[in-house]
Each structure stands twice: as structure tokens, then as C-alpha cells.
Design a protein around this motif. Structure first.
Motif, PDB file in Angstrom:
ATOM      1  N   VAL A 119      74.485  20.014   8.809  1.00  0.00           N
ATOM      2  CA  VAL A 119      75.415  21.087   8.926  1.00  0.00           C
ATOM      3  C   VAL A 119      75.908  21.448  10.269  1.00  0.00           C
ATOM      4  O   VAL A 119      77.093  21.747   9.834  1.00  0.00           O
ATOM      5  CB  VAL A 119      74.175  22.127   9.387  1.00  0.00           C
ATOM      6  N   GLU A 120      76.105  20.509  11.600  1.00  0.00           N
ATOM      7  CA  GLU A 120      76.463  20.575  12.080  1.00  0.00           C
ATOM      8  C   GLU A 120      77.928  20.183  12.078  1.00  0.00           C
ATOM      9  O   GLU A 120      78.688  20.637  12.118  1.00  0.00           O
ATOM     10  CB  GLU A 120      75.859  20.421  13.687  1.00  0.00           C
ATOM     11  N   LEU A 121      78.088  18.561  11.412  1.00  0.00           N
ATOM     12  CA  LEU A 121      79.566  17.842  10.821  1.00  0.00           C
ATOM     13  C   LEU A 121      80.145  19.320   9.672  1.00  0.00           C
ATOM     14  O   LEU A 121      80.958  18.337   9.621  1.00  0.00           O
ATOM     15  CB  LEU A 121      78.736  16.411  10.520  1.00  0.00           C
ATOM     16  N   GLU A 122      79.588  19.670   9.305  1.00  0.00           N
ATOM     17  CA  GLU A 122      80.054  20.287   7.947  1.00  0.00           C
ATOM     18  C   GLU A 122      80.764  21.529   8.674  1.00  0.00           C
ATOM     19  O   GLU A 122      81.620  21.498   8.450  1.00  0.00           O
ATOM     20  CB  GLU A 122      79.026  20.850   6.707  1.00  0.00           C
ATOM     21  N   TRP A 123      80.013  22.470  10.032  1.00  0.00           N
ATOM     22  CA  TRP A 123      80.648  23.287  10.556  1.00  0.00           C
ATOM     23  C   TRP A 123      82.281  22.185  10.931  1.00  0.00           C
ATOM     24  O   TRP A 123      82.818  22.920  11.563  1.00  0.00           O
ATOM     25  CB  TRP A 123      79.594  23.862  11.485  1.00  0.00           C
ATOM     26  N   SER A 124      82.061  21.475  11.719  1.00  0.00           N
ATOM     27  CA  SER A 124      82.832  20.526  12.380  1.00  0.00           C
ATOM     28  C   SER A 124      84.340  20.116  11.620  1.00  0.00           C
ATOM     29  O   SER A 124      85.310  19.563  11.869  1.00  0.00           O
ATOM     30  CB  SER A 124      82.878  19.928  13.466  1.00  0.00           C
ATOM     31  N   ALA A 125      84.217  20.114  10.364  1.00  0.00           N
ATOM     32  CA  ALA A 125      84.395  19.209   8.907  1.00  0.00           C
ATOM     33  C   ALA A 125      86.252  19.658   8.816  1.00  0.00           C
ATOM     34  O   ALA A 125      86.237  21.281   9.087  1.00  0.00           O
ATOM     35  CB  ALA A 125      84.348  18.786   8.289  1.00  0.00           C
ATOM     36  N   THR A 126      86.861  18.968   8.661  1.00  0.00           N
ATOM     37  CA  THR A 126      88.446  19.889   8.266  1.00  0.00           C
ATOM     38  C   THR A 126      88.971  19.252   6.765  1.00  0.00           C
ATOM     39  O   THR A 126      89.043  20.530   5.765  1.00  0.00           O
ATOM     40  CB  THR A 126      89.572  19.746   8.673  1.00  0.00           C
ATOM     41  N   ARG A 127      87.822  18.870   5.816  1.00  0.00           N
ATOM     42  CA  ARG A 127      87.735  18.755   4.649  1.00  0.00           C
ATOM     43  C   ARG A 127      86.425  18.170   4.107  1.00  0.00           C
ATOM     44  O   ARG A 127      85.777  17.421   4.245  1.00  0.00           O
ATOM     45  CB  ARG A 127      89.176  17.532   3.959  1.00  0.00           C
ATOM     46  N   LEU A 128      86.253  19.161   3.283  1.00  0.00           N
ATOM     47  CA  LEU A 128      84.543  18.192   2.772  1.00  0.00           C
ATOM     48  C   LEU A 128      84.892  17.986   1.046  1.00  0.00           C
ATOM     49  O   LEU A 128      86.001  18.605  -0.074  1.00  0.00           O
ATOM     50  CB  LEU A 128      83.552  19.871   2.202  1.00  0.00           C
ATOM     51  N   ARG A 129      85.082  16.737   0.551  1.00  0.00           N
ATOM     52  CA  ARG A 129      84.520  15.984  -0.770  1.00  0.00           C
ATOM     53  C   ARG A 129      83.373  16.167  -1.197  1.00  0.00           C
ATOM     54  O   ARG A 129      83.031  15.856  -0.565  1.00  0.00           O
ATOM     55  CB  ARG A 129      85.351  14.978  -1.093  1.00  0.00           C
ATOM     56  N   MET A 130      83.489  16.638  -2.937  1.00  0.00           N
ATOM     57  CA  MET A 130      81.695  17.085  -3.261  1.00  0.00           C
ATOM     58  C   MET A 130      81.635  16.484  -4.632  1.00  0.00           C
ATOM     59  O   MET A 130      83.109  17.042  -4.754  1.00  0.00           O
ATOM     60  CB  MET A 130      80.658  18.116  -3.033  1.00  0.00           C
ATOM     61  N   PHE A 131      80.528  15.666  -5.369  1.00  0.00           N
ATOM     62  CA  PHE A 131      80.197  16.276  -5.891  1.00  0.00           C
ATOM     63  C   PHE A 131      79.140  16.353  -6.831  1.00  0.00           C
ATOM     64  O   PHE A 131      77.999  15.481  -5.945  1.00  0.00           O
ATOM     65  CB  PHE A 131      80.350  14.038  -6.413  1.00  0.00           C
ATOM     66  N   HIS A 132      78.810  16.985  -7.872  1.00  0.00           N
ATOM     67  CA  HIS A 132      77.026  17.542  -8.319  1.00  0.00           C
ATOM     68  C   HIS A 132      77.407  17.908  -9.534  1.00  0.00           C
ATOM     69  O   HIS A 132      78.797  18.096 -10.179  1.00  0.00           O
ATOM     70  CB  HIS A 132      76.801  18.730  -7.538  1.00  0.00           C
ATOM     71  N   PRO A 133      76.411  16.411 -10.370  1.00  0.00           N
ATOM     72  CA  PRO A 133      75.969  16.588 -11.648  1.00  0.00           C
ATOM     73  C   PRO A 133      75.006  17.310 -12.083  1.00  0.00           C
ATOM     74  O   PRO A 133      75.159  17.924 -13.264  1.00  0.00           O
ATOM     75  CB  PRO A 133      75.326  15.209 -11.702  1.00  0.00           C
ATOM     76  N   LEU A 134      74.171  18.258 -11.182  1.00  0.00           N
ATOM     77  CA  LEU A 134      73.432  19.055 -11.863  1.00  0.00           C
ATOM     78  C   LEU A 134      73.611  20.562 -11.474  1.00  0.00           C
ATOM     79  O   LEU A 134      73.156  21.650 -11.956  1.00  0.00           O
ATOM     80  CB  LEU A 134      72.205  18.408 -11.171  1.00  0.00           C
ATOM     81  N   LEU A 135      73.952  20.850  -9.944  1.00  0.00           N
ATOM     82  CA  LEU A 135      73.842  22.492  -9.719  1.00  0.00           C
ATOM     83  C   LEU A 135      74.769  22.114  -9.228  1.00  0.00           C
ATOM     84  O   LEU A 135      75.889  21.801  -8.962  1.00  0.00           O
ATOM     85  CB  LEU A 135      72.782  22.545  -8.530  1.00  0.00           C
ATOM     86  N   LEU A 136      75.674  24.005  -8.684  1.00  0.00           N
ATOM     87  CA  LEU A 136      77.000  24.336  -7.717  1.00  0.00           C
ATOM     88  C   LEU A 136      75.964  23.961  -6.264  1.00  0.00           C
ATOM     89  O   LEU A 136      75.152  23.834  -6.060  1.00  0.00           O
ATOM     90  CB  LEU A 136      77.109  25.978  -7.597  1.00  0.00           C
ATOM     91  N   PRO A 137      77.161  23.587  -5.379  1.00  0.00           N
ATOM     92  CA  PRO A 137      76.462  22.959  -4.142  1.00  0.00           C
ATOM     93  C   PRO A 137      76.216  24.058  -3.300  1.00  0.00           C
ATOM     94  O   PRO A 137      77.036  25.358  -3.603  1.00  0.00           O
ATOM     95  CB  PRO A 137      77.857  21.891  -3.761  1.00  0.00           C
ATOM     96  N   GLY A 138      75.512  23.587  -1.719  1.00  0.00           N
ATOM     97  CA  GLY A 138      75.312  25.098  -1.259  1.00  0.00           C
ATOM     98  C   GLY A 138      76.355  26.222  -0.863  1.00  0.00           C
ATOM     99  O   GLY A 138      76.939  27.102  -0.550  1.00  0.00           O
ATOM    100  N   ILE A 139      77.253  25.339  -0.814  1.00  0.00           N
ATOM    101  CA  ILE A 139      78.709  25.545  -0.336  1.00  0.00           C
ATOM    102  C   ILE A 139      79.085  26.594  -1.547  1.00  0.00           C
ATOM    103  O   ILE A 139      80.174  27.144  -0.317  1.00  0.00           O
ATOM    104  CB  ILE A 139      79.470  24.649   0.230  1.00  0.00           C
ATOM    105  N   VAL A 140      79.370  26.680  -2.073  1.00  0.00           N
ATOM    106  CA  VAL A 140      80.329  28.205  -3.064  1.00  0.00           C
ATOM    107  C   VAL A 140      78.783  28.910  -3.569  1.00  0.00           C
ATOM    108  O   VAL A 140      79.419  29.789  -4.783  1.00  0.00           O
ATOM    109  CB  VAL A 140      80.644  26.660  -3.754  1.00  0.00           C
ATOM    110  N   GLN A 141      77.877  28.728  -3.583  1.00  0.00           N
ATOM    111  CA  GLN A 141      76.066  29.615  -4.066  1.00  0.00           C
ATOM    112  C   GLN A 141      76.569  30.943  -3.656  1.00  0.00           C
ATOM    113  O   GLN A 141      76.754  30.918  -2.873  1.00  0.00           O
ATOM    114  CB  GLN A 141      75.267  28.688  -3.897  1.00  0.00           C
ATOM    115  N   THR A 142      76.569  31.273  -4.146  1.00  0.00           N
ATOM    116  CA  THR A 142      75.935  33.337  -4.793  1.00  0.00           C
ATOM    117  C   THR A 142      74.825  33.486  -3.419  1.00  0.00           C
ATOM    118  O   THR A 142      73.899  32.767  -3.808  1.00  0.00           O
ATOM    119  CB  THR A 142      76.493  33.926  -5.971  1.00  0.00           C
ATOM    120  N   GLU A 143      74.761  34.198  -3.409  1.00  0.00           N
ATOM    121  CA  GLU A 143      73.326  34.940  -2.735  1.00  0.00           C
ATOM    122  C   GLU A 143      72.412  34.273  -4.127  1.00  0.00           C
ATOM    123  O   GLU A 143      71.052  34.414  -3.922  1.00  0.00           O
ATOM    124  CB  GLU A 143      73.098  36.427  -2.542  1.00  0.00           C
ATOM    125  N   GLU A 144      72.504  35.269  -5.405  1.00  0.00           N
ATOM    126  CA  GLU A 144      71.563  35.412  -6.299  1.00  0.00           C
ATOM    127  C   GLU A 144      71.782  33.970  -6.337  1.00  0.00           C
ATOM    128  O   GLU A 144      69.862  33.356  -6.894  1.00  0.00           O
ATOM    129  CB  GLU A 144      72.360  36.194  -7.310  1.00  0.00           C
TER     130      GLU A 144
END
Length: 285
Positions: free
Chosen positions: A108-133
Motif C-alpha cells: 500500500v505504501e508503494l502504491e501510494w508513491s507510484a506514478t504508474r500502476l499496470r494491473m492484470f486481473h482474470p477473476l475480479l475487478l482490482p481493489g483500486i477501482v472497486q465501488t463501495e458495494e
């Protein structure tokens, strides 16, 4: 807090310390400071809750160190208490750490200081884009005792996308992720609308791997690459029961190559957005 070249942060405090003691827990210390300033001002918990757009109960739990505050709550305290001088916003990142499992905090600390995130997810939306529900539905499956703290923490992570210098996001998803009815039609409708809005943001890229492609590189597990203004990339691999970070050059190079192949396999961004629209209309309207 110190940091080595691999990006792994070494916490000053002992991760096993009991968070109920203000002397050793940033979460409990934050709550104790809120209570001190509120009582000094002669303000009731209900009054503070009104200022912070929350209830008496949540204020009480935050003061007791039983709930993780949002950044909005911390900023409300700074505006409400005359001599706060931004103290609560400064304390907030430390308090937030206690909502995450110890093994996830370095990420989480590294994510906060990152300038770019590249993610691949085959099963669920990643937490960084999830809605509250959506987040609440996913997190509830693990039957945690601190569900609301986990939801708060997951949503607060998303501030990296809306801060003054927003992190750029590139997500590749299997089409099945969009069709899996997490939480039901209403939850999925809100989630896909949020994803569609991200796809329209020029800072971010969303790509979909169509269901017609049966096998593709990296299809076994979700992973991500974090890039920074200085220093080498770091790889994060999701796993059970714990995810892990990789910083060795060979591992990072392998992940970069796999991600390049995934980008080539997935639909281009301008073809991926209509897929989201189609699934939204046909499955969750």
C-alpha cells in the motif's frame, strides 16, 4: 520509516502490538487526539459527527481506536479544531495502515508513491477501482471481523487516482470479470459504470481480453507492476493466503514481458469500451 532499494518498507512500530494502546498504536493515538480536542472544545460526539457527515457511533469507535477514519474525517477534524494545524491529516496515513494486514502494508505504501500502476486481473475487478458495494461484497466472503475498516481502507487507496498528481492506471481484465455478478445486478451496474468512466479518462487505459480467447499469457494469477518517479519497477503478485512483492531485476523483466503480451492479446482500448457498454446493457440493465 526506512526504505531499502527493493521498495520494502520496514515499519518502526511492532506489527504485533495491540492497537488499543495509544502509546504504541497510531490508530489508537489518532482516536485519543480526536477525543482530547473534541472535549477541549466542549463538543459532543453527535456534533462532531454532524460536521463529519457521520453518526455518533462512528465518532465513538474512532475515538476508541476501533474504527479506521477516512481522510475526510481527518480533514474535518483539522477544520473543526482550532489548534489542529493539519495534525489529523498528518496522522491519518499511520492510522490507516492498521486497516490492512501487516503483509499488505508495504504494498500500500508503494502504491501510494507510484506514478504508474499496470494491473492484470482474470477473476475480479482490482481493489483500486472497486465501488463501495462491490468491495463490501468481495471482502465479506472472507468473513472478516473488521469488514467496515477493510472497505474504508480499500476505498481510501483510490485517492492515488484523484490526487493533485494522479497515478496513471492501466488495467487488463478478462471479459468474465465483467460478467461475474458480484453482489447482483445493481452492484454490477454501478461497478461497470465506474469502470466505463475510467476508460474515458485520458490518464487511464482499460483493456478487455474477450472470452473467445481461451488461453493467454499470465492467465493463472493476477499481478501488477508499480512504477515510480525514481527507482526500478516492483512487481506485486496476488495470492492465497498472502500476496507478495518482487523486486529482483529478472522477476520484474519477466512480469514486464508478460504484461506486454497481455496488452497485445487484449482488445485495444477503443474496442474494449464498447464491450463494457454491451455487457452493462445486456446483463445488468
Amino acid at each position: 520509516m526506512s526504505k531499502d532499494r527493493s521498495g520494502v518498507r520496514v515499519a518502526v512500530e511492532n506489527e504485533t502490538m495491540e492497537p488499543a494502546d495509544p502509546a504504541v498504536s497510531p490508530l489508537a493515538h489518532f482516536g485519543a487526539e480526536v477525543r482530547l480536542e473534541r472535549e477541549r472544545l466542549g463538543m459532543s460526539r453527535a456534533e462532531l459527527g454532524k460536521e463529519a457527515c457521520c453518526g455518533y457511533s462512528l465518532v465513538a469507535k474512532i475515538e476508541a481506536g476501533d474504527r479506521v477514519p477516512s481522510l475526510d474525517f481527518a480533514e474535518t477534524c483539522d477544520r473543526t479544531f482550532p489548534y489542529a494545524n493539519g495534525r489529523f491529516a498528518r496522522l491519518w496515513p499511520l492510522a490507516l495502515r492498521y486497516a490492512f494486514p501487516p503483509w499488505f502494508r508495504p504494498y500500500v505504501e508503494l502504491e501510494w508513491s507510484a506514478t504508474r500502476l499496470r494491473m492484470f486481473h482474470p477473476l475480479l475487478l482490482p481493489g483500486i477501482v472497486q465501488t463501495e458495494e462491490y468491495a463490501r461484497t468481495v471482502l465479506r466472503t472472507g468473513r472478516p471481523t473488521n469488514l467496515e475498516d477493510l472497505v474504508t481502507a480499500r476505498l481510501e487507496r483510490q485517492r492515488v487516482l484523484t490526487r493533485e498528481d494522479p497515478c496513471r492506471l492501466w488495467i487488463i481484465l478478462d471479459e468474465g470479470v465483467l460478467r461475474r455478478p458480484v453482489g447482483g445486478a445493481q452492484v454490477m451496474r454501478g461497478q461497470l459504470e465506474k469502470l466505463r468512466a475510467l476508460a474515458e479518462n485520458p490518464l487511464h487505459v482499460i483493456q478487455i481480453i474477450p472470452s473467445t480467447i481461451a488461453a493467454y499469457p499470465g492467465s493463472g494469477a493476477p499481478f501488477g507492476l508499480l512504477s515510480f518517479s525514481e527507482g526500478a519497477d516492483v512487481v506485486h503478485v496476488d495470492g492465497f493466503p498472502k500476496g507478495y512483492l518482487l523486486a529482483e531485476p529478472d522477476d520484474v523483466s519477466t512480469a514486464q514481458s508478460a504484461y506486454d503480451l497481455l496488452k497485445a492479446t487484449a482488445l485495444p482500448p477503443d474496442e474494449s469500451a464498447p464491450v463494457i457498454d454491451s455487457i452493462l446493457r445486456d446483463c445488468f440493465s
